[in-house]
Scaffold this active site. Structure first.
Site, short mmCIF file in Angstrom:
data_model
loop_
_atom_site.label_atom_id
_atom_site.label_comp_id
_atom_site.label_asym_id
_atom_site.label_seq_id
_atom_site.Cartn_x
_atom_site.Cartn_y
_atom_site.Cartn_z
N MET A 1 0.85 -1.20 0.00
CA MET A 1 0.00 0.00 0.00
C MET A 1 0.88 1.24 0.00
SD MET A 1 -3.14 -0.70 2.62
CE MET A 1 -2.33 -1.81 3.77
N GLU B 1 4.51 0.20 -3.05
CA GLU B 1 5.11 0.13 -4.40
C GLU B 1 6.17 1.21 -4.54
OE1 GLU B 1 3.67 0.21 -9.01
OE2 GLU B 1 2.98 1.80 -7.71
N CYS C 1 -1.98 -1.94 -10.51
CA CYS C 1 -2.33 -0.57 -10.16
C CYS C 1 -2.98 0.13 -11.36
CB CYS C 1 -1.10 0.22 -9.72
SG CYS C 1 -1.52 1.90 -9.25
N LYS D 1 1.77 -9.35 -8.53
CA LYS D 1 0.41 -9.10 -8.04
C LYS D 1 -0.39 -8.55 -9.21
CE LYS D 1 -2.10 -6.45 -4.50
NZ LYS D 1 -2.49 -5.19 -5.14
N HIS E 1 -5.73 -9.79 -7.02
CA HIS E 1 -6.79 -8.91 -6.57
C HIS E 1 -7.97 -9.20 -7.50
CE1 HIS E 1 -8.31 -4.50 -6.01
NE2 HIS E 1 -9.15 -5.40 -5.58
N ASN F 1 -6.70 -11.74 -2.78
CA ASN F 1 -6.73 -10.36 -2.28
C ASN F 1 -7.99 -9.66 -2.78
OD1 ASN F 1 -5.59 -7.31 -3.44
ND2 ASN F 1 -5.54 -7.75 -1.26
N GLY G 1 -10.62 -8.76 -0.39
CA GLY G 1 -11.77 -9.09 0.47
C GLY G 1 -12.08 -8.10 1.58
N ARG H 1 -6.89 -2.97 3.00
CA ARG H 1 -7.65 -1.99 3.79
C ARG H 1 -7.98 -2.47 5.19
NH1 ARG H 1 -12.15 -1.28 -0.51
NH2 ARG H 1 -11.43 -3.41 -0.86
C1 FNR Z 1 -3.42 -0.02 -2.44
N1 FNR Z 1 -3.17 -1.06 -3.34
C2 FNR Z 1 -1.89 -1.23 -3.86
N2 FNR Z 1 -1.60 -2.34 -4.61
C3 FNR Z 1 -0.33 -2.56 -5.03
O1 FNR Z 1 -0.08 -3.58 -5.68
N3 FNR Z 1 0.66 -1.68 -4.72
C4 FNR Z 1 0.44 -0.55 -3.99
O2 FNR Z 1 1.37 0.21 -3.69
C5 FNR Z 1 -0.89 -0.29 -3.56
N4 FNR Z 1 -1.20 0.84 -2.84
C6 FNR Z 1 -2.40 0.94 -2.18
C7 FNR Z 1 -2.62 1.96 -1.26
C8 FNR Z 1 -3.80 2.00 -0.53
C9 FNR Z 1 -4.00 3.08 0.50
C10 FNR Z 1 -4.81 1.04 -0.77
C11 FNR Z 1 -6.10 1.06 0.00
C12 FNR Z 1 -4.62 0.06 -1.71
C13 FNR Z 1 -4.17 -2.12 -3.57
C14 FNR Z 1 -4.15 -3.13 -2.45
O3 FNR Z 1 -2.91 -3.78 -2.32
C15 FNR Z 1 -5.24 -4.20 -2.64
O4 FNR Z 1 -5.02 -4.86 -3.85
C16 FNR Z 1 -6.65 -3.63 -2.65
O5 FNR Z 1 -6.83 -2.64 -1.65
C17 FNR Z 1 -7.69 -4.73 -2.42
O6 FNR Z 1 -7.43 -5.43 -1.21
P1 FNR Z 1 -8.30 -5.17 0.13
O7 FNR Z 1 -8.18 -3.72 0.46
O8 FNR Z 1 -9.73 -5.51 -0.21
O9 FNR Z 1 -7.71 -6.07 1.16
#
Ligand code: FNR
Length: 346
Positions: free
Chosen positions: A25, A49, A122, A161, A189, A220, A222, A249
């Site tokens: 994140m 990332e 992303c 991912k 995801h 991922n 959920g 999240r």
């Molecule tokens: C993300 N997500 C994300 N994914 C990724 O591959 N690299 C990243 O740097 C980020 N950054 C990021 C920041 C924030 C604040 C959020 C909320 C999400 C996506 C994240 O890893 C994930 O794939 C999604 O949020 C869905 O999973 P959850 O939230 O349902 O558990």
């Protein structure tokens, strides 16, 4: 945890079978959050990332006062900070669209992290316009080139991912192709790149992929409606047929979702987080950002307002009544700096 599932397999190589991971994140997945997730029971923690172009300009600096390894940009900004505690568990996620540059960055961090992950999900413009993130999903040749280069070029596991593609068949065939590159695991995801995080998750896609490949699949997506408690993690794993689960999240809102002894109150979680933030001298704006994410709708509360007004870690410590802990930590760090300087000065 005595022996984690993450380290059971083989000679210290990080395993992705039957693990629970903190998802990558941006801004949230910095060192304090990763250490907190590990303390609460996560097996594997992904960093935010980091973009290959920026990382490639960094140099590695050992900070003996903080006991960390920093990757520092030419403008002196610390792009990635890590420490011994997470060395066997931290996955370095990069944004890349270039196999050669990806390998340069992977080699730069290889000795300090447990695995390398490539972000292929992303959907934000800053990623896709450079051909990174979800843009890679429509360029499987590029995916293959990047992953093969990394798998053959570094000695630690490589993962990626992704998001799902419009049809089940396309998604399965993409992951089969990814599997052939030699990656150790793939995180999925379960949403299309056009879908927003509030849209329902396609568990059936994750399930189909998990059946079709033999490397561990990490489910991922959920957090919003499927995983609210620690017990839900196992339900989510079963519902997707995946080997492992990755949480973004749910962990950002309350990292104690990783605790198998039950959740902790948010106040306690924020306090535990702050202790790491102070101990590792986390940047004040990053600390504020993470705490605001945890506060969610309480960000306009008196505490939230005090936090938003804070401009230094000392001011944050006041908002949380942690002045004493903050002061002690600062004193210890100062004492350590003095001792280290006495060794280096004639
Ligand atoms: C993300 N997500 C994300 N994914 C990724 O591959 N690299 C990243 O740097 C980020 N950054 C990021 C920041 C924030 C604040 C959020 C909320 C999400 C996506 C994240 O890893 C994930 O794939 C999604 O949020 C869905 O999973 P959850 O939230 O349902 O558990």
């Amino acid at each position: 945890k005595p022996v984690s599932a993450a380290m059971m397999a083989g000679a210290g190589r990080l395993s992705f079978t039957n693990i629970t991971a903190l998802a990558p994140m941006v801004r949230v997945g910095t060192l304090p959050m990763r250490l907190l997730a590990l303390e609460y029971g996560a097996d594997v923690v992904y960093c935010e990332e980091l973009i290959d172009i920026k990382m490639a300009q960094c140099h590695r600096v050992v900070n003996e006062v903080l006991d960390v390894v920093d990757f520092v940009a030419p403008d002196d900004r610390v792009m990635f900070r890590t420490c011994e505690r997470e060395k066997d568990r931290v996955v370095f996620q990069m944004g890349t669209a270039d196999p050669d540059r990806a390998l340069i960055v992977a080699r730069l961090v290889e000795k300090d992290v447990a695995a390398i992950d490539v972000n292929m999900g992303c959907p934000k413009e800053y990623s896709t316009k450079g051909g990174m993130g979800a843009a890679l999903l429509s360029d499987p040749d590029k995916i293959e080139a990047i992953l093969k280069k990394l798998v053959t070029g570094v000695s630690i596991p490589v993962t990626c991912k992704i998001r799902i593609l419009p049809s089940l068949e396309e998604t399965v065939s993409l992951v089969r192709r990814i599997e052939k590159t030699g990656v150790t695991a793939v995180a999925i995801h379960g949403r299309l790149k056009e879908e927003r995080p509030r849209h329902p998750l396609h568990c059936d896609y994750i399930q189909a992929v998990a059946r079709a490949v033999s490397i561990p699949v990490i489910a991922n997506g959920g957090s919003l409606d499927l995983v609210k408690t620690n017990a839900d993690i196992e339900e989510f794993r079963k519902a997707t047929g995946a080997s492992s689960v990755m949480l973004a999240r749910a962990a950002m809102w309350n990292a104690s979702v990783f605790c198998n002894t039950g959740p902790l109150p948010l106040e306690r979680v924020m306090e535990d987080y702050l202790k790491y933030a102070f101990q590792y001298n986390n940047h004040v704006f990053n600390t504020k950002y993470c705490l605001c994410q945890m506060l969610r709708d309480k960000v306009e509360s008196p505490l939230g307002k005090q936090l938003q007004a804070a401009q230094t870690n000392a001011e944050i410590s006041e908002a949380y009544g942690l002045q004493e802990f903050y002061q002690q930590t600062q004193d210890q760090l100062r004492a350590k700096r003095d001792v280290l300087q006495s060794f280096t000065q004639p």
